[in-house]
Write an enzyme that holds these catalytic residues in place. Sequence first.
Site, PDB file in Angstrom:
ATOM      1  N   THR A 185     -39.463  43.712 -25.954  1.00 44.20           N
ATOM      2  CA  THR A 185     -41.439  43.680 -26.342  1.00 44.20           C
ATOM      3  C   THR A 185     -41.803  45.082 -25.165  1.00 44.20           C
ATOM      4  OG1 THR A 185     -41.077  42.156 -25.254  1.00 44.20           O
ATOM      5  CG2 THR A 185     -40.624  41.271 -27.307  1.00 44.20           C
ATOM      6  N   GLU A 330     -40.718  39.637 -31.582  1.00 46.27           N
ATOM      7  CA  GLU A 330     -40.263  38.995 -31.860  1.00 46.27           C
ATOM      8  C   GLU A 330     -39.596  37.891 -33.625  1.00 46.27           C
ATOM      9  OE1 GLU A 330     -42.790  39.782 -29.652  1.00 46.27           O
ATOM     10  OE2 GLU A 330     -41.763  38.396 -27.843  1.00 46.27           O
TER      11      GLU A 330
END
Lengths: 542, 542
Positions: A185, A330
């Site tokens: 991320t 995620e």
Amino acid sequence: MLSTMQDGHLSIGTLLRHGSTVHAESEIVTWTGSGSRRETFADLGKHAAKLANALRGLGITGDQRVGTFMWNNAEHMAAYAAIPAMGAVLHTLNIRLFPEQLVFVANHAEDQVILVDGTLVPLLAKQLPEMKTVRHVIVANGDPATLQAPDGVEVHSYDELLSRQADTFDWPDVDERSAAAMCYTSGTTGDPKGVAYSHRSIWLHSMQVCMTDSMRLAESDKALAIVPMFHAMSWGLPYAALMIGASLVMPDRFLQPEPIAQVLATEKPTFAAAVPTIWQGLLQYLDANPQDISHLREVVVGGSAAPPSLMHAFEERYGVPILHAWGMTETSPLGSVARPPKAATGEEAWRYRYTQGRFPANVSARLIGDSGEEMPWDNEAVGELEVQGPWIAASYYGGSQVDPEKFHDGWLRTGDVGKISPDGFLTLTDRSKDVIKSGGEWISSVDLENAVMGHPAVAEAAVIGVPDEKWDERPLVAVVVREGQQVTAVELREFLADKVAKWQLPEHWTFIEEVPKTSVGKFDKKRLRAMNSDGSLDVTHF
Amino acid sequence: MLSTMQDGHLSIGTLLRHGSTVHAESEIVTWTGSGSRRETFADLGKHAAKLANALRGLGITGDQRVGTFMWNNAEHMAAYAAIPAMGAVLHTLNIRLFPEQLVFVANHAEDQVILVDGTLVPLLAKQLPEMKTVRHVIVANGDPATLQAPDGVEVHSYDELLSRQADTFDWPDVDERSAAAMCYTSGTTGDPKGVAYSHRSIWLHSMQVCMTDSMRLAESDKALAIVPMFHAMSWGLPYAALMIGASLVMPDRFLQPEPIAQVLATEKPTFAAAVPTIWQGLLQYLDANPQDISHLREVVVGGSAAPPSLMHAFEERYGVPILHAWGMTETSPLGSVARPPKAATGEEAWRYRYTQGRFPANVSARLIGDSGEEMPWDNEAVGELEVQGPWIAASYYGGSQVDPEKFHDGWLRTGDVGKISPDGFLTLTDRSKDVIKSGGEWISSVDLENAVMGHPAVAEAAVIGVPDEKWDERPLVAVVVREGQQVTAVELREFLADKVAKWQLPEHWTFIEEVPKTSVGKFDKKRLRAMNSDGSLDVTHF
């Protein structure tokens, strides 16, 4: 009592075997800028085998990581298939990371080999000397001689290397819970964090993409994957296509509205996936250069909220429904998809479609309020969204499940704030770190920004919370005025008066040249807060 | 390298929580003979909780088995939800088993409690004294006083028992590989064999049912589940409906063409599932009593091969496409589904639709020839079908994975013989135990039966192999002549002459009153072989 059913099976190797045989004639079409090059799924099977043999030859064993620094194209698809199927781990490097982030993720994942597209060599070359574990770089779709490698790094031509390999490979059995692919991320706080998808999570997610109430992907589809393969696995399209034999259209590096319109005209895909910015750009282009795009049965929009105006424009002007979806790296990324329930029609159906969508059985959700209590699903109560499910991260790579900022009793804290309707539709109102907590109530920074941006003289507006003795926090609005226009804080406050509740009316205003952005183009409110703290903003207070 | 993804989640408890909240307003509609009674999924959540509390109260703990002896109705659905969700194991007893088989399966599974529908009490009562482990019988939809229970067995009224229970239950976390439900096969050889489905296998199978290229079940569907819930879990419809919020229509005991037509007219379902016999009966009824059934977007046919004439009749006369599918109790049951590839149209599409269907990624398949070699997928080579996948049995309950008759190196031997096309479509030609092995070639008993039954004077024909010194085996045809008609073996051989290859022409013929049948109505060739061996058939030899 144990069941009597078989175990295993859920692996990228099984998926590749299935796709390249049962769906041998489905295609991966890559745009070249002036036309298409095509590879069948049968050919993909051989292509992936050659790549796996090549990587074994370069010493890749066990679960070592192989990075890709590539556009969406047939070679990237071969990497998607070959690397996990051989038991190694695919690490998709985001070409838009800041240089120091790129170095961090390659070192953190300990990438051994990097596959890079020729046009991206200059971007990688500068950082390569700092990538400590990389031993080989394979240059696809370009000239390897353009890369001056540091000592200890061997450079290969993708085509030459693969031309020497056998086109079969004995794909090993792997444990379904082992890692298949990694994606970091690019958050605004701290170092990037790695999510390691399992063979099992990718398999289940692929099934979801093909479910009728989800993205509805089918063998009859030709799916244009505009969302990059280095962004949350191109939203699962590559593996889902392999599962059911949908053909894939890959735009390579041609992501501007004009070439996308050309790809649409030439390949007539039935489905496409991209962030709102892409659709907004395409809409403007199409309005100026009319073209029939009704071959698209549906397009999916995610990554950030789709403006209702965009949804109406595509459906009413071009006959193409936009399907709104929510997810994050995620969450693999499919979290929720906004298909209205059968009972909703007309305006009511639209209201469902504006939401971030309904949670499928695979994603359990809850809202957590300010003091840790679970909030009701009444489409009013607001809280931080937490999710659970077989393709949701339980931790970060190299991290711990005990990370109270990110995980909470086995639930992923999404950092998104919103409400949920009784029938499970999510409406997001803010990021939890951006929400303004004022006198026990929450003010959505996003709602305020949208209200301010409704003023014709405003190009951009970003809202952050600033400390307040009486109310804890109050909103500060940073405004970028449209070129050639003028507007004052007084005028903007007046403009807002009938648009937001009186107690939400901001009393802190500043005018700036541009809103600082993250590597993926989102407002960087962390920097804005820092600019405010160090006094570099000129703020008007009411 | 382990992935960072969450584990668990795949359980009937999660499914029930999801269905009863996100899809609270979806319905289970049960036909009463003259109308419908309705329960929402929200009510199902409470209903299941009450049943689980009642069963706990009767001492059900851990993974004990609870039997159901019931029609398709709301109470059976509550049992489907409650029993696995509470951690126990649902055992659906097939009401059509022979008495000694019924006793065998209840004892083998060690059923502690049996739920029985009032109208089925007489059928159960006779066998109950021999069911050694049963301690409680709960009578639903009827009067418990009609059941004279043996000593040590307590009889309860379903309604009374549940009326005393709380409507919430703290569904436990279960290991996804633990057993959720059991179903025994009613084969013709040996005792019935139990398959224990896991929470995981049911979850994955439910997702498959909702995939666009599979049964395409969606929230917008109202699915008429004619296939009994005691036959391979009603082909997965109950759990799949819970997963995506499709409403269910349950015909209870009203399975004749006239009430089915009434259910269609009243509830207007969009989807339905049943064996060919049901559709054949309904077709005859509709032809005599015309009715619009175009609300059915599609109906699925499996259990045995769907005759092409039936498929054409429904599509051309009623506008309802029949989707042909193949599966068995050991395959959960979805094995393959006959949706033609996008490229096939017209006659070619029909040829795909006649097949048993295409294997999804979750079902790997291979054909094994006479000497154990793997046969090619060329739509010509014939072999026994073996399958592998996450919802395929690895063994039988209480049995061993080393059972060479049924399992082969981790593959399930289906006992079906057929061919597979290069693009993964299966065409079955026979059961492996019924195929006639003549001079190194295989003769399909099913093909011969169909050819003989093409003669207007023939009501039924069953073909078995009989030992032959020269050719190993040769076909024997047992013919049932249609009432009021006459035909000889000489005439039938002449009739076949231009329909089968000369070397396949049967030289052994016998005329019988009726073909012996199994408990589920299939030809019982084991008994026919025994009748031939013991000389009770009057055979003409050519």
